[in-house]
Design an enzyme around this catalytic site. Structure first.
Site, PDB file in Angstrom:
ATOM      1  N   ILE A  12       0.845  -1.208   0.000  1.00 44.72           N
ATOM      2  CA  ILE A  12       0.000   0.000   0.000  1.00 44.72           C
ATOM      3  C   ILE A  12       0.880   1.257   0.000  1.00 44.72           C
ATOM      4  CG2 ILE A  12      -1.836   1.268   1.197  1.00 44.72           C
ATOM      5  CD1 ILE A  12      -2.602  -1.459   2.539  1.00 44.72           C
ATOM      6  N   SER A 119      -6.769  -1.099  11.111  1.00 41.80           N
ATOM      7  CA  SER A 119      -7.348  -2.267  10.442  1.00 41.80           C
ATOM      8  C   SER A 119      -8.706  -2.626  11.020  1.00 41.80           C
ATOM      9  CB  SER A 119      -6.366  -3.422  10.640  1.00 41.80           C
ATOM     10  OG  SER A 119      -7.012  -4.655  10.567  1.00 41.80           O
ATOM     11  N   TYR A 144      -2.355  -9.189  16.067  1.00 43.26           N
ATOM     12  CA  TYR A 144      -2.206  -8.116  15.071  1.00 43.26           C
ATOM     13  C   TYR A 144      -3.241  -7.018  15.344  1.00 43.26           C
ATOM     14  CZ  TYR A 144      -2.755  -5.871  10.471  1.00 43.26           C
ATOM     15  OH  TYR A 144      -2.893  -4.964   9.451  1.00 43.26           O
TER      16      TYR A 144
HETATM   17  P1  NAD Z   1       3.521  -4.420   3.501  1.00 51.10           P
HETATM   18  O1  NAD Z   1       4.183  -5.518   4.281  1.00 51.10           O
HETATM   19  O2  NAD Z   1       3.577  -4.545   2.021  1.00 51.10           O
HETATM   20  O3  NAD Z   1       4.093  -3.010   3.953  1.00 51.10           O
HETATM   21  C1  NAD Z   1       4.618  -2.764   5.233  1.00 51.10           C
HETATM   22  C2  NAD Z   1       5.954  -2.073   5.047  1.00 51.10           C
HETATM   23  O4  NAD Z   1       6.495  -1.723   6.319  1.00 51.10           O
HETATM   24  C3  NAD Z   1       6.988  -2.959   4.356  1.00 51.10           C
HETATM   25  O5  NAD Z   1       7.586  -2.228   3.313  1.00 51.10           O
HETATM   26  C4  NAD Z   1       8.001  -3.282   5.460  1.00 51.10           C
HETATM   27  O6  NAD Z   1       9.293  -3.512   4.942  1.00 51.10           O
HETATM   28  C5  NAD Z   1       7.894  -2.052   6.349  1.00 51.10           C
HETATM   29  N1  NAD Z   1       8.211  -2.264   7.768  1.00 51.10           N
HETATM   30  C6  NAD Z   1       7.699  -3.201   8.605  1.00 51.10           C
HETATM   31  N2  NAD Z   1       8.218  -3.058   9.847  1.00 51.10           N
HETATM   32  C7  NAD Z   1       9.066  -1.996   9.795  1.00 51.10           C
HETATM   33  C8  NAD Z   1       9.895  -1.367  10.759  1.00 51.10           C
HETATM   34  N3  NAD Z   1       9.958  -1.794  12.033  1.00 51.10           N
HETATM   35  N4  NAD Z   1      10.644  -0.308  10.371  1.00 51.10           N
HETATM   36  C9  NAD Z   1      10.602   0.144   9.077  1.00 51.10           C
HETATM   37  N5  NAD Z   1       9.832  -0.423   8.125  1.00 51.10           N
HETATM   38  C10 NAD Z   1       9.079  -1.493   8.487  1.00 51.10           C
HETATM   39  O7  NAD Z   1       2.015  -4.349   3.998  1.00 51.10           O
HETATM   40  P2  NAD Z   1       0.766  -3.549   3.425  1.00 51.10           P
HETATM   41  O8  NAD Z   1      -0.271  -4.546   3.108  1.00 51.10           O
HETATM   42  O9  NAD Z   1       1.189  -2.563   2.415  1.00 51.10           O
HETATM   43  O10 NAD Z   1       0.275  -2.797   4.742  1.00 51.10           O
HETATM   44  C11 NAD Z   1       0.569  -1.424   4.998  1.00 51.10           C
HETATM   45  C12 NAD Z   1      -0.078  -1.028   6.302  1.00 51.10           C
HETATM   46  O11 NAD Z   1      -1.501  -1.171   6.189  1.00 51.10           O
HETATM   47  C13 NAD Z   1       0.330  -1.908   7.490  1.00 51.10           C
HETATM   48  O12 NAD Z   1       0.401  -1.098   8.634  1.00 51.10           O
HETATM   49  C14 NAD Z   1      -0.796  -2.881   7.614  1.00 51.10           C
HETATM   50  O13 NAD Z   1      -0.914  -3.376   8.925  1.00 51.10           O
HETATM   51  C15 NAD Z   1      -1.984  -1.997   7.234  1.00 51.10           C
HETATM   52  N6  NAD Z   1      -3.132  -2.760   6.759  1.00 51.10           N
HETATM   53  C16 NAD Z   1      -3.037  -3.503   5.627  1.00 51.10           C
HETATM   54  C17 NAD Z   1      -4.142  -4.215   5.188  1.00 51.10           C
HETATM   55  C18 NAD Z   1      -4.086  -5.052   3.931  1.00 51.10           C
HETATM   56  O14 NAD Z   1      -5.099  -5.661   3.585  1.00 51.10           O
HETATM   57  N7  NAD Z   1      -2.989  -5.107   3.207  1.00 51.10           N
HETATM   58  C19 NAD Z   1      -5.356  -4.158   5.904  1.00 51.10           C
HETATM   59  C20 NAD Z   1      -5.416  -3.397   7.060  1.00 51.10           C
HETATM   60  C21 NAD Z   1      -4.302  -2.672   7.467  1.00 51.10           C
END
Ligand code: NAD
Length: 312
Positions: A12, A119, A144
């Site tokens: 995202i 979320s 989570y």
């Molecule tokens: P993703 O894993 O593709 O992106 C998360 C990013 O955060 C990654 O690039 C990762 O390398 C980075 N990251 C993780 N821990 C870190 C840290 N300690 N320091 C620096 N960077 C760090 O996931 P996504 O699906 O793009 O999700 C993005 C956000 O949206 C997240 O917070 C996730 O919880 C939230 N979210 C996603 C969904 C979904 O359906 N994908 C739904 C609800 C919430």
């Protein structure tokens, strides 16, 4: 505007970065690349208004060196794998500490605005449907979800204690190009390995709301630009919901496979902590003037096509 994006190399986050760059903002991505990928953002490398810092939010010293002079932080960094919490609950602890570190450095550096990606999992297995933002008590059933709820609490408390402003978005299941986890990704990978049989976690009757990634980014930016309260909390989802069995059928159809046997692991949820049925009430953000372009089924179909075209 100068924007700091944690997790900007993720699924995202990288779409958000594309949108922010499209608006001509100065954008810095801070990401440890644990699940993010350089190739998601490499088309911005070398541009004058873009910079990338490979670092961890758990490294507060590094964060203090980097977070200076920004107008807003979009905080998307987290481990997004809800299932992982069953084997490794400490990822939730790390996500909470990461959020705390970020807020604390924002306080020290006088950065006043945060947009946080929360979320639907904060609601747990709530009996009400569709779920409005003011539903309570919030009792998540996954670690989570608990980490997201704890982070929402930290964001809120920093706003009140240190005069900050926040936009909290509770996302539905976000799907689309560059997605690296989740049910569609799993089904495609399983069917590529064995086109005759598909293992489905649970009974296949789980029914949730799916949001296409461009709608997610668009909704987040719309909320950020138009909601003016000190704490602005929104559900960000699509209209309708899609059953897991239906997703399996759509994947089989789009992959042009015949005669696939569906094998169920059984039980009403896919794993411990999985909420089998949920649907958001998105009337609050609609009232502000935003609506998603795709409904849940359309988002799923479009995401399947995206992922089939992409090397995953
Ligand atoms: P993703 O894993 O593709 O992106 C998360 C990013 O955060 C990654 O690039 C990762 O390398 C980075 N990251 C993780 N821990 C870190 C840290 N300690 N320091 C620096 N960077 C760090 O996931 P996504 O699906 O793009 O999700 C993005 C956000 O949206 C997240 O917070 C996730 O919880 C939230 N979210 C996603 C969904 C979904 O359906 N994908 C739904 C609800 C919430």
């Amino acid at each position: 505007m100068r924007v700091f994006v944690t997790g900007g190399a993720g699924f995202i986050g990288s779409h958000l970065v594309d949108a922010l760059m499209g608006k001509g903002y100065v954008v810095t991505v801070y990401d440890n690349l644990s699940s993010g990928r350089m190739d998601f953002i490499e088309h911005h490398i070398g541009k004058k208004n873009f910079s990338f810092i490979e670092a961890d939010l758990l490294d507060q010293k590094k964060l203090r060196e980097c977070l200076e002079g920004y107008d807003v932080v979009f905080h998307l960094a987290a481990n997004p794998d809800v299932r992982l919490g069953v084997e490794k609950p400490d990822v939730a602890k790390q996500d909470i500490i990461a959020t705390y570190n970020l807020l604390d450095v924002m306080r020290l550096k006088n950065v006043k605005r945060i947009v946080f990606s929360s979320s639907s999992t904060v609601y747990g297995e709530a009996p009400l449907m569709p779920l409005p933002e003011d539903y309570g008590p919030l009792l998540p059933i996954s670690v989570y979800g608990a980490a997201k709820l704890a982070s929402e609490g930290l964001v809120s408390s920093f706003c009140h204690t240190f005069d900050m402003q926040a936009w909290i978005f509770r996302f539905a299941n976000v799907v689309g190009l560059r997605c690296t986890h989740g049910v569609i990704f799993d089904f495609i990978n399983k069917l590529r390995k064995n086109p005759k049989e598909l293992e489905i976690l649970g009974d296949g009757r789980q029914r949730k709301s799916y949001l296409y990634v461009s709608d997610c980014v668009d909704g987040m930016l719309f909320g950020f630009e138009n909601a003016k309260d000190q704490i602005n909390l929104f559900n960000l989802g699509s209209d309708g919901a899609t059953e897991v069995n239906r997703i399996a059928e759509m994947v089989v159809d789009e992959m042009k496979l015949g005669d696939v046997r569906f094998k169920y692991t059984g039980g009403k949820r896919g794993w411990k902590g999985d909420v089998p049925r949920f649907q958001f009430d998105i009337s609050k953000i609609k009232k502000l003037g935003w609506k998603p372009q795709y409904n849940s089924d359309e988002a799923v179909r479009k995401a399947i096509r995206d992922l089939l075209q992409e090397e995953i």
